[in-house]
Design a protein around this motif. Structure first.
Motif, PDB file in Angstrom:
ATOM      1  N   ALA A 208      64.020  12.784  52.190  1.00  0.00           N
ATOM      2  CA  ALA A 208      62.566  12.607  52.158  1.00  0.00           C
ATOM      3  C   ALA A 208      62.030  13.013  53.523  1.00  0.00           C
ATOM      4  O   ALA A 208      62.596  12.623  54.551  1.00  0.00           O
ATOM      5  N   ALA A 209      60.977  13.826  53.525  1.00  0.00           N
ATOM      6  CA  ALA A 209      60.408  14.308  54.787  1.00  0.00           C
ATOM      7  C   ALA A 209      58.955  14.706  54.576  1.00  0.00           C
ATOM      8  O   ALA A 209      58.539  14.997  53.448  1.00  0.00           O
ATOM      9  N   VAL A 210      58.210  14.740  55.645  1.00  0.00           N
ATOM     10  CA  VAL A 210      56.825  15.197  55.574  1.00  0.00           C
ATOM     11  C   VAL A 210      56.782  16.619  55.035  1.00  0.00           C
ATOM     12  O   VAL A 210      55.951  16.966  54.210  1.00  0.00           O
ATOM     13  N   HIS A 211      57.722  17.453  55.490  1.00  0.00           N
ATOM     14  CA  HIS A 211      57.859  18.822  54.989  1.00  0.00           C
ATOM     15  C   HIS A 211      59.351  19.139  54.968  1.00  0.00           C
ATOM     16  O   HIS A 211      60.082  18.753  55.894  1.00  0.00           O
ATOM     17  N   PRO A 212      59.851  19.845  53.944  1.00  0.00           N
ATOM     18  CA  PRO A 212      61.294  20.095  53.877  1.00  0.00           C
ATOM     19  C   PRO A 212      61.845  20.936  55.025  1.00  0.00           C
ATOM     20  O   PRO A 212      63.041  20.899  55.294  1.00  0.00           O
TER      21      PRO A 212
ATOM     22  N   ASN B 185      61.019  20.418  58.154  1.00  0.00           N
ATOM     23  CA  ASN B 185      61.113  19.561  59.341  1.00  0.00           C
ATOM     24  C   ASN B 185      62.570  19.324  59.721  1.00  0.00           C
ATOM     25  O   ASN B 185      63.405  19.043  58.854  1.00  0.00           O
TER      26      ASN B 185
ATOM     27  N   PHE C 268      64.338  16.839  47.220  1.00  0.00           N
ATOM     28  CA  PHE C 268      63.619  16.179  48.301  1.00  0.00           C
ATOM     29  C   PHE C 268      62.299  15.602  47.800  1.00  0.00           C
ATOM     30  O   PHE C 268      61.733  16.059  46.808  1.00  0.00           O
TER      31      PHE C 268
ATOM     32  N   SER D 167      58.524  15.060  49.288  1.00  0.00           N
ATOM     33  CA  SER D 167      57.643  15.491  50.368  1.00  0.00           C
ATOM     34  C   SER D 167      56.215  15.594  49.855  1.00  0.00           C
ATOM     35  O   SER D 167      55.995  16.121  48.761  1.00  0.00           O
TER      36      SER D 167
ATOM     37  N   SER E  23      61.738  19.630  44.221  1.00  0.00           N
ATOM     38  CA  SER E  23      60.976  18.490  44.747  1.00  0.00           C
ATOM     39  C   SER E  23      61.025  17.422  43.640  1.00  0.00           C
ATOM     40  O   SER E  23      61.061  17.757  42.454  1.00  0.00           O
TER      41      SER E  23
END
Length: 172
Positions: A116-120, A122, A145, A147, A168
């Protein structure tokens, strides 16, 4: 953790919601000094592990919560895509527990990395997971992911390489 059905995923997510609820209830009872609150969240064990329930600091609870939710959302999709896999072993973020975050019970059939990330992009997380999976022997390989940059559950062929599917996912 072994997951063999969609109902088990729902049970795990419900448990994560309960652990989160306990911490949020604690958060709402705290005083007005914002710096003191952030200090407690960072350094004290005021949170709970999302699955095991043991005490953690709040920041680690946030990280672990989304790590497990990503793995569970991925496993939901994998159960639908690979009903012949015999279920899936999950060990998200536990690098020594098993080679990949999610692996089929049927040996060598399915392997996945999850995050999990703000943007893959990152911290090069997507690139590193693709590279890791490129060297794995599983017949079906995936990166899943969560995001806000990619809402909903969808396959993302433009991000794929080396025969590794990229998806996603959403908690729902």
């Amino acid at each position: 953790m072994l997951i063999e059905s969609l109902a088990e995923i729902d049970d795990q997510v419900a448990g994560i919601r309960r652990a989160t609820g306990k911490t949020i209830t604690w958060l709402m009872t705290q005083g007005a000094d914002p710096l003191a609150l952030l200090r407690r969240m960072k350094f004290e064990t005021v949170g709970r592990h999302p699955v095991d329930g043991h005490e953690l600091n709040f920041i680690e609870q946030v990280n672990q919560t989304w790590t497990y939710l990503a793995a569970l959302a991925a496993t939901r999709e994998l159960l639908l895509l690979h009903p012949d896999a015999g279920g899936f072993h999950l060990a998200p973020g536990a690098h020594a527990a098993q080679p990949l975050d999610v692996m089929s019970v049927a040996p060598g059939l399915v392997g996945a990395e999850t995050f999990a990330a703000v943007h893959p992009a990152n911290n090069r997380k997507l690139a590193m997971d693709l590279a890791k999976l490129a060297g794995s022997a599983e017949k079906f390989r995936y990166v899943f992911f969560i995001s806000p940059a990619y809402l909903g559950t969808q396959r993302l062929p433009d991000l794929e390489r080396d025969g590794i599917q990229v998806w996603s996912v959403d908690v729902g």
